[in-house]
Motif scaffolding. Structure first.
Motif, PDB file in Angstrom:
ATOM      1  N   ILE A  40     110.100  26.282 -21.982  1.00 49.09           N
ATOM      2  CA  ILE A  40     110.162  25.095 -21.135  1.00 49.09           C
ATOM      3  C   ILE A  40     110.729  25.438 -19.758  1.00 49.09           C
ATOM      4  CG2 ILE A  40     111.284  22.849 -20.868  1.00 49.09           C
ATOM      5  CD1 ILE A  40     111.121  22.527 -23.890  1.00 49.09           C
ATOM      6  N   ALA A  41     111.804  26.227 -19.751  1.00 48.37           N
ATOM      7  CA  ALA A  41     112.399  26.630 -18.471  1.00 48.37           C
ATOM      8  C   ALA A  41     111.435  27.478 -17.650  1.00 48.37           C
ATOM      9  CB  ALA A  41     113.703  27.389 -18.726  1.00 48.37           C
ATOM     10  N   GLY A  92     107.780  28.148 -13.183  1.00 52.66           N
ATOM     11  CA  GLY A  92     106.441  28.427 -12.688  1.00 52.66           C
ATOM     12  C   GLY A  92     105.933  27.334 -11.773  1.00 52.66           C
ATOM     13  N   ASN A  93     106.202  26.063 -12.130  1.00 56.27           N
ATOM     14  CA  ASN A  93     105.820  24.963 -11.251  1.00 56.27           C
ATOM     15  C   ASN A  93     106.562  25.021  -9.922  1.00 56.27           C
ATOM     16  OD1 ASN A  93     103.777  23.117 -11.915  1.00 56.27           O
ATOM     17  ND2 ASN A  93     104.966  22.336 -13.628  1.00 56.27           N
ATOM     18  N   LEU A 146     100.770  23.833 -16.710  1.00 62.50           N
ATOM     19  CA  LEU A 146     102.186  24.125 -16.940  1.00 62.50           C
ATOM     20  C   LEU A 146     102.961  22.868 -17.331  1.00 62.50           C
ATOM     21  CD1 LEU A 146     102.940  26.649 -14.048  1.00 62.50           C
ATOM     22  CD2 LEU A 146     102.750  27.147 -16.483  1.00 62.50           C
ATOM     23  N   VAL A 147     102.638  21.755 -16.692  1.00 62.50           N
ATOM     24  CA  VAL A 147     103.322  20.506 -17.042  1.00 62.50           C
ATOM     25  C   VAL A 147     102.985  20.086 -18.472  1.00 62.50           C
ATOM     26  CG1 VAL A 147     103.453  18.047 -16.505  1.00 62.50           C
ATOM     27  CG2 VAL A 147     103.521  19.717 -14.668  1.00 62.50           C
ATOM     28  N   ALA A 156     104.606  19.526 -24.094  1.00 62.62           N
ATOM     29  CA  ALA A 156     104.287  19.806 -25.494  1.00 62.62           C
ATOM     30  C   ALA A 156     105.443  20.528 -26.178  1.00 62.62           C
ATOM     31  CB  ALA A 156     103.008  20.633 -25.585  1.00 62.62           C
ATOM     32  N   LEU A 157     106.012  21.517 -25.523  1.00 55.55           N
ATOM     33  CA  LEU A 157     107.147  22.229 -26.114  1.00 55.55           C
ATOM     34  C   LEU A 157     108.363  21.325 -26.245  1.00 55.55           C
ATOM     35  CD1 LEU A 157     106.795  25.627 -24.220  1.00 55.55           C
ATOM     36  CD2 LEU A 157     106.428  25.233 -26.654  1.00 55.55           C
TER      37      LEU A 157
END
Length: 237
Positions: free
Chosen positions: A54-55, A60-61, A189-190, A195-196
């Motif tokens: 998640i991090a 990445g975003n 990525l979002v 999802a995670l």
């Protein structure tokens, strides 16, 4: 099988002392740390891995947004003769520096957390006094940070430098600088991040529900004011 055969032979040879006795082998790790601790640590490791992903998706975003803000700079450098590989290498080096700083801060926080756990942790955790951060754990943390920087920093770097310089300058002048490919990557990525997060929250909710059910189980006897004292007697009594 061999030890069971030896136990059967001893029972036949010395029935008075070995009647009804058998052999049960237990792995040394299970005997030292307990049977259920490995499962708990694996679940905890999976949760930590989900938080790390998640991090990384969030970072990445942020890197995509940062590359979008520097797109005009990249376009000018490409127009002046800089190669795409050099720009990508520069972005990766910047990401590696940030990841190494994050690894240093994370290692310091982990050391403080381990010390707090050893000082205030429950007494039923086996070998808690031997828990420490050694060189292998620090090397693993640094390696994982470098790998995360390379994997989650390469796609934003390639996306930020992969367009035509003239198109990047033209879009930058109009104020519309986000390419469809970059928009799709940010969306992916979002989606992965959400999802995670849903999986992590669902697992945490199931664990809390199981804990609440265990605490609500009636043992069938009164536990208030009752003490438990283990005692060991000699084998011949």
């Amino acid at each position: 099988m061999e030890l069971s055969g030896i136990a059967s032979a001893l029972e036949r040879e010395f029935p008075s002392a070995n009647a009804g006795l058998g052999v049960r082998l237990v792995p040394l790790a299970e005997h030292v740390v307990g049977r259920g601790l490995r499962t708990a640590l694996v679940v905890l490791l999976a949760a930590v891995g989900a938080v790390l992903l998640i991090a990384c998706s969030n970072v990445g975003n942020l890197l995509l947004a940062r590359g979008l803000a520097r797109q005009r700079e990249f376009a000018l450098r490409l127009s002046l003769g800089a190669t795409r590989g050099r720009l990508v290498a520069q972005l990766l080096v910047e990401n590696l520096v940030l990841c190494l700083l994050a690894a240093a801060v994370g290692s310091a926080l982990a050391w403080l957390a381990v010390e707090a756990l050893r000082a205030f942790g429950p007494a039923n955790i086996p070998r808690l006094d031997g828990v420490t951060l050694d060189r292998r754990m620090l090397a693993f943390a640094v390696t994982l940070s470098l790998a995360s920087a390379c994997v989650f920093g390469l796609l934003p770097a390639l996306s930020s430098t992969g367009r035509d310089p003239l198109a990047m300058l033209r879009d930058g002048a109009r104020g519309s600088t986000e390419a469809p490919r970059t928009r799709r990557l940010r969306g992916a990525l979002v989606v992965a991040e959400f999802a995670l997060a849903v999986v992590l929250f669902a697992g945490a909710g199931m664990l809390l529900r199981s804990l609440a059910r265990l605490l609500a189980v009636d043992p069938g006897f009164r536990i208030e004011g009752v003490l438990l004292a283990p005692m060991r007697f000699p084998a011949n009594r």
